[in-house]
Scaffold this motif. Sequence first.
Motif, PDB file in Angstrom:
ATOM      1  N   LEU A   1     -10.398  11.265  -2.046  1.00  0.00           N
ATOM      2  CA  LEU A   1     -10.480   9.912  -1.490  1.00  0.00           C
ATOM      3  C   LEU A   1      -9.113   9.490  -0.981  1.00  0.00           C
ATOM      4  N   VAL A   2      -9.093   8.890   0.204  1.00  0.00           N
ATOM      5  CA  VAL A   2      -7.827   8.387   0.769  1.00  0.00           C
ATOM      6  C   VAL A   2      -8.068   7.067   1.499  1.00  0.00           C
ATOM      7  N   LEU A   3      -7.205   6.106   1.237  1.00  0.00           N
ATOM      8  CA  LEU A   3      -7.121   4.895   2.053  1.00  0.00           C
ATOM      9  C   LEU A   3      -5.863   5.010   2.905  1.00  0.00           C
ATOM     10  N   PHE A   4      -6.066   5.267   4.188  1.00  0.00           N
ATOM     11  CA  PHE A   4      -4.960   5.430   5.139  1.00  0.00           C
ATOM     12  C   PHE A   4      -4.673   4.101   5.839  1.00  0.00           C
ATOM     13  N   TYR A   5      -3.396   3.814   6.055  1.00  0.00           N
ATOM     14  CA  TYR A   5      -3.038   2.635   6.835  1.00  0.00           C
ATOM     15  C   TYR A   5      -1.604   2.781   7.341  1.00  0.00           C
ATOM     16  N   LYS A   6      -1.173   1.826   8.144  1.00  0.00           N
ATOM     17  CA  LYS A   6       0.187   1.829   8.684  1.00  0.00           C
ATOM     18  C   LYS A   6       0.933   0.599   8.165  1.00  0.00           C
ATOM     19  N   GLU A   7       2.222   0.789   7.908  1.00  0.00           N
ATOM     20  CA  GLU A   7       3.061  -0.332   7.500  1.00  0.00           C
ATOM     21  C   GLU A   7       3.609  -1.056   8.718  1.00  0.00           C
ATOM     22  N   LYS A   8       4.151  -2.251   8.481  1.00  0.00           N
ATOM     23  CA  LYS A   8       4.753  -3.048   9.550  1.00  0.00           C
ATOM     24  C   LYS A   8       6.002  -2.370  10.075  1.00  0.00           C
TER      25      LYS A   8
END
Length: 280
Positions: A273-280
Amino acid sequence: MGVTISADSACDLFPDLYKQYSIEIVPLYITVDGKTYRDVFEIGPDELFANYEKTHSLPKTSAPAPLDFFELFKRETDAGNDVVHIAMNSKFSSSYQNAKIAAKEFQNVYVVDTFTLSSAQGILVLKAADMRDAGKSAKEIYDQIEIDKTKICTNVLLDTLDYAYRGGRATMLQMFGANLLKLRPCLLLDTHGVLTVRRKFRGNFPQVCKEYIRYILDMPNADGERAFVSTTGMDQVLFDSLVQMVRDSGKFREVLTSRAGCSMTVHTGPNTLVLFYKEK
């Protein structure tokens, strides 16, 4: 003249997102029982799991050849398009290097080493497609993706170390210790493409998944835009509940889901399981 966005199949924008965003895909190759298949288009993770259960032998993955990239780049540039190709982590595969070899034959092909894979790579691919649709040039897209790739957050929750052990990424002692203590490691893939253990969760799998999601959602500095909840395959009811947790948090403008393909599955196994996102 237009801009073509392409990626190798490690980007996990399947089954439909790559079509929706008009992304050209160059598949990796997967060899099972001596026969080689094109990733996604000829074989998927369920076939890999079934074969592993029978043989306890991991399939082999290999990068697309320079000729595979050359054929795509030539077709698109002959049609008058510039190309931005977004490649998986060069420390995991020679896909990036082979794309660079092919790109040397053209003046208007840009190749990005994302230092990541799966839907983290997919976030960058979709950002590139958004910029293309907004009328940005290939050079502008390439420059922005080179910046954005340093802000991608990838924390991978594993249910088992068996696949990592058989792939040479974990020792037998680590594998048996984790299984005995019911530990489920969370691996950080940093923006230099290096994989390390960030945290170890303990407990039954559904409980750990929820704790993991809360842990990631509590991390500061998310850009609030697009996130992916991805799995290599797990109970659908559980997965849907985890996706709903992310959506209910209100932390992201858009929450997409994906089923990871063979390139990630081979190294992590089921229930990842992975929650991928980008930082500011």
